[in-house]
Design a protein around this motif. Structure first.
Motif, PDB file in Angstrom:
ATOM      1  N   ILE A 120       0.794  -1.218  -0.070  1.00 22.51           N
ATOM      2  CA  ILE A 120      -0.009  -0.019  -0.118  1.00 22.51           C
ATOM      3  C   ILE A 120       0.863   1.214  -0.104  1.00 22.51           C
ATOM      4  CG2 ILE A 120      -1.893  -0.914   1.069  1.00 22.51           C
ATOM      5  CD1 ILE A 120      -1.217  -0.091   3.695  1.00 22.51           C
ATOM      6  N   ASP A 121       2.127   0.957   0.443  1.00 27.91           N
ATOM      7  CA  ASP A 121       3.034   2.358   0.190  1.00 27.91           C
ATOM      8  C   ASP A 121       4.474   1.816   0.059  1.00 27.91           C
ATOM      9  OD1 ASP A 121       4.112   4.700   0.211  1.00 27.91           O
ATOM     10  OD2 ASP A 121       3.263   5.182   2.161  1.00 27.91           O
ATOM     11  N   GLY A 122       5.328   2.542  -0.526  1.00 26.11           N
ATOM     12  CA  GLY A 122       6.622   2.181  -0.908  1.00 26.11           C
ATOM     13  C   GLY A 122       6.854   1.425  -2.329  1.00 26.11           C
ATOM     14  N   PRO A 123       7.814   0.954  -2.373  1.00 28.98           N
ATOM     15  CA  PRO A 123       9.020   1.024  -1.456  1.00 28.98           C
ATOM     16  C   PRO A 123       9.723   2.427  -1.666  1.00 28.98           C
ATOM     17  CG  PRO A 123       9.481  -0.198  -3.471  1.00 28.98           C
ATOM     18  CD  PRO A 123       8.134   0.088  -3.626  1.00 28.98           C
ATOM     19  N   GLY A 124      10.613   2.617  -0.694  1.00 32.33           N
ATOM     20  CA  GLY A 124      11.176   3.854  -0.517  1.00 32.33           C
ATOM     21  C   GLY A 124      12.316   3.729   0.253  1.00 32.33           C
ATOM     22  N   VAL A 125      13.326   4.801   0.367  1.00 30.93           N
ATOM     23  CA  VAL A 125      14.330   4.599   1.189  1.00 30.93           C
ATOM     24  C   VAL A 125      14.555   6.108   2.014  1.00 30.93           C
ATOM     25  CG1 VAL A 125      15.958   5.560  -0.479  1.00 30.93           C
ATOM     26  CG2 VAL A 125      16.973   4.276   1.348  1.00 30.93           C
ATOM     27  N   MET A 126      14.501   5.717   3.389  1.00 35.33           N
ATOM     28  CA  MET A 126      14.660   6.894   4.269  1.00 35.33           C
ATOM     29  C   MET A 126      15.636   6.661   5.475  1.00 35.33           C
ATOM     30  SD  MET A 126      10.821   8.186   4.726  1.00 35.33           S
ATOM     31  CE  MET A 126       9.712   8.620   3.496  1.00 35.33           C
ATOM     32  N   LYS A 127      16.033   7.714   6.182  1.00 35.69           N
ATOM     33  CA  LYS A 127      16.766   7.431   7.710  1.00 35.69           C
ATOM     34  C   LYS A 127      15.718   6.957   8.430  1.00 35.69           C
ATOM     35  CE  LYS A 127      20.516  10.684   6.793  1.00 35.69           C
ATOM     36  NZ  LYS A 127      21.330   9.414   6.651  1.00 35.69           N
ATOM     37  N   PRO A 128      15.999   6.002   9.525  1.00 34.36           N
ATOM     38  CA  PRO A 128      14.989   5.495  10.177  1.00 34.36           C
ATOM     39  C   PRO A 128      13.960   6.536  10.989  1.00 34.36           C
ATOM     40  CG  PRO A 128      16.827   4.469  10.438  1.00 34.36           C
ATOM     41  CD  PRO A 128      17.058   5.361   9.820  1.00 34.36           C
ATOM     42  N   GLU A 129      14.565   7.716  11.224  1.00 36.59           N
ATOM     43  CA  GLU A 129      13.930   8.669  12.045  1.00 36.59           C
ATOM     44  C   GLU A 129      12.971   9.472  11.215  1.00 36.59           C
ATOM     45  OE1 GLU A 129      18.009  10.213  11.115  1.00 36.59           O
ATOM     46  OE2 GLU A 129      17.193   8.403  12.281  1.00 36.59           O
ATOM     47  N   GLU A 130      13.348   9.541   9.792  1.00 31.21           N
ATOM     48  CA  GLU A 130      12.499  10.003   8.779  1.00 31.21           C
ATOM     49  C   GLU A 130      11.235   9.370   8.746  1.00 31.21           C
ATOM     50  OE1 GLU A 130      15.267  10.610   5.607  1.00 31.21           O
ATOM     51  OE2 GLU A 130      15.883  12.496   6.069  1.00 31.21           O
ATOM     52  N   LEU A 131      11.520   8.049   8.526  1.00 28.82           N
ATOM     53  CA  LEU A 131      10.435   7.096   8.305  1.00 28.82           C
ATOM     54  C   LEU A 131       9.445   7.144   9.414  1.00 28.82           C
ATOM     55  CD1 LEU A 131       9.154   4.803   6.710  1.00 28.82           C
ATOM     56  CD2 LEU A 131      10.555   2.959   7.703  1.00 28.82           C
ATOM     57  N   ASP A 132       9.917   7.079  10.736  1.00 27.33           N
ATOM     58  CA  ASP A 132       9.044   7.355  11.872  1.00 27.33           C
ATOM     59  C   ASP A 132       8.075   8.583  11.857  1.00 27.33           C
ATOM     60  OD1 ASP A 132      10.159   5.201  12.879  1.00 27.33           O
ATOM     61  OD2 ASP A 132      11.507   6.095  14.292  1.00 27.33           O
ATOM     62  N   ASP A 133       8.813   9.509  11.402  1.00 24.85           N
ATOM     63  CA  ASP A 133       7.989  11.007  11.088  1.00 24.85           C
ATOM     64  C   ASP A 133       7.214  10.766   9.977  1.00 24.85           C
ATOM     65  OD1 ASP A 133       9.370  12.187  13.081  1.00 24.85           O
ATOM     66  OD2 ASP A 133      10.742  13.296  11.700  1.00 24.85           O
ATOM     67  N   TYR A 134       7.456  10.084   8.865  1.00 26.78           N
ATOM     68  CA  TYR A 134       6.464   9.896   7.813  1.00 26.78           C
ATOM     69  C   TYR A 134       5.493   9.078   8.270  1.00 26.78           C
ATOM     70  CZ  TYR A 134       5.025   8.268   3.415  1.00 26.78           C
ATOM     71  OH  TYR A 134       4.080   7.920   2.142  1.00 26.78           O
ATOM     72  N   LEU A 135       5.587   8.040   8.915  1.00 22.99           N
ATOM     73  CA  LEU A 135       4.490   7.138   9.268  1.00 22.99           C
ATOM     74  C   LEU A 135       3.531   8.055  10.392  1.00 22.99           C
ATOM     75  CD1 LEU A 135       6.406   3.894   9.486  1.00 22.99           C
ATOM     76  CD2 LEU A 135       4.914   4.640   7.737  1.00 22.99           C
ATOM     77  N   VAL A 136       4.056   8.550  11.355  1.00 25.28           N
ATOM     78  CA  VAL A 136       3.174   9.244  12.494  1.00 25.28           C
ATOM     79  C   VAL A 136       2.439  10.364  11.651  1.00 25.28           C
ATOM     80  CG1 VAL A 136       3.333  10.772  14.178  1.00 25.28           C
ATOM     81  CG2 VAL A 136       4.752   8.786  14.245  1.00 25.28           C
ATOM     82  N   ASN A 137       2.949  11.229  10.731  1.00 24.81           N
ATOM     83  CA  ASN A 137       2.282  12.207   9.787  1.00 24.81           C
ATOM     84  C   ASN A 137       1.200  11.513   9.230  1.00 24.81           C
ATOM     85  OD1 ASN A 137       3.852  14.149  11.112  1.00 24.81           O
ATOM     86  ND2 ASN A 137       5.092  14.167   9.236  1.00 24.81           N
ATOM     87  N   ARG A 138       1.225  10.244   8.882  1.00 28.32           N
ATOM     88  CA  ARG A 138       0.269   9.698   8.240  1.00 28.32           C
ATOM     89  C   ARG A 138      -0.823   8.792   9.192  1.00 28.32           C
ATOM     90  NH1 ARG A 138       1.661   6.031   4.344  1.00 28.32           N
ATOM     91  NH2 ARG A 138      -0.272   6.185   3.465  1.00 28.32           N
ATOM     92  N   ASN A 139      -0.509   8.941  10.384  1.00 31.99           N
ATOM     93  CA  ASN A 139      -1.253   8.237  11.350  1.00 31.99           C
ATOM     94  C   ASN A 139      -1.240   6.873  11.241  1.00 31.99           C
ATOM     95  OD1 ASN A 139      -2.689   8.174  13.683  1.00 31.99           O
ATOM     96  ND2 ASN A 139      -4.851   8.301  12.709  1.00 31.99           N
ATOM     97  N   VAL A 140      -0.058   6.174  10.924  1.00 32.32           N
ATOM     98  CA  VAL A 140       0.098   4.782  10.624  1.00 32.32           C
ATOM     99  C   VAL A 140       0.992   4.291  11.830  1.00 32.32           C
ATOM    100  CG1 VAL A 140       1.239   3.176   9.213  1.00 32.32           C
ATOM    101  CG2 VAL A 140      -0.190   5.090   8.270  1.00 32.32           C
ATOM    102  N   HIS A 141       0.475   3.220  12.615  1.00 32.40           N
ATOM    103  CA  HIS A 141       1.272   2.523  13.645  1.00 32.40           C
ATOM    104  C   HIS A 141       1.489   1.199  13.184  1.00 32.40           C
ATOM    105  CE1 HIS A 141       0.813   6.088  15.917  1.00 32.40           C
ATOM    106  NE2 HIS A 141      -0.763   6.255  15.494  1.00 32.40           N
ATOM    107  N   PRO A 142       2.688   0.836  12.627  1.00 32.59           N
ATOM    108  CA  PRO A 142       2.754  -0.430  11.920  1.00 32.59           C
ATOM    109  C   PRO A 142       3.130  -1.485  12.903  1.00 32.59           C
ATOM    110  CG  PRO A 142       4.417   0.919  11.446  1.00 32.59           C
ATOM    111  CD  PRO A 142       3.441   1.924  11.898  1.00 32.59           C
ATOM    112  N   VAL A 143       2.786  -2.725  12.504  1.00 26.16           N
ATOM    113  CA  VAL A 143       3.731  -3.780  12.889  1.00 26.16           C
ATOM    114  C   VAL A 143       4.910  -4.303  12.199  1.00 26.16           C
ATOM    115  CG1 VAL A 143       1.487  -4.961  14.049  1.00 26.16           C
ATOM    116  CG2 VAL A 143       2.131  -5.611  11.518  1.00 26.16           C
TER     117      VAL A 143
END
Length: 187
Positions: free
Chosen positions: A113-136
């Motif tokens: 449903i999203d990706g693939p992408g490449v990011m620094k882990p902290e950027e990925l955390d921000d990206y997911l939080v801003n989308r209100n996604v709390h993944p397993v």
């Protein structure tokens, strides 16, 4: 380390021998397209292309993160559009490759449903939080077996890809040298 090209032929021969299978018995070849670092990915895809030509069988490409998602979801990892599975892999340079999955389709193929992408882990955390996604998450590594099982599902679904181009997701570290600036010397 860094001897991909030197050992891949012997590794293929060992795997076939251990499985008790002749190259003549291979009917389909699947290459992981990445995302992955440059050298290993290029060597793996080149070896798959050569093997498929020598074995006179079709070659397909599969996204490596999809194979990891397949293994995790097939093993029972729960995922949905609201709580997707996050698959990451080491991209080096303090970055991760990532993709999100909502589950398996009726053929057992992961639904990306999203990706693939490449990011620094902290950027990925921000990206997911801003989308209100709390993944397993999963810590499963990509394997040839999972690539094969993924491809089997994609064949059944009619979604398998002949594209075996490398999925790098970022520019290479190596660059052409800049032209030297200075006076030409005539002799």
């Amino acid at each position: 380390p860094m001897k991909h090209a030197e050992v891949i032929g012997a590794a293929l021969a060992q795997v076939l021998h251990a499985a008790g299978v002749s190259a003549r018995n291979i009917t389909t070849v699947v290459a992981g397209r990445g995302p992955a670092p440059f050298t290993g990915l290029r060597v793996g895809i080149a070896a798959a292309r050569l093997f498929s030509e020598a074995a006179h069988c079709p070659l397909f490409g599969a996204v490596s993160l999809d194979a990891i998602a397949f293994a995790a979801l097939d093993a029972g990892a729960a995922a949905s559009a609201d709580r997707p599975l996050l698959v990451t892999a080491d991209a080096r340079r303090k970055e991760v490759y990532w993709a999100l999955y909502s589950g398996l389709d009726e053929f057992g193929v992961p639904i990306r449903i999203d990706g693939p992408g490449v990011m620094k882990p902290e950027e990925l955390d921000d990206y997911l939080v801003n989308r209100n996604v709390h993944p397993v998450t999963t810590d499963i590594a990509v394997s040839a077996a999972n690539l094969g099982l993924l491809a089997e599902g994609q064949l059944r679904a009619g979604t398998i890809q002949e594209d075996t181009s490398a999925l790098y997701l970022r520019a290479a570290d190596a660059v052409e040298p800049k032209a030297r600036i200075g006076k030409a010397v005539s002799g």
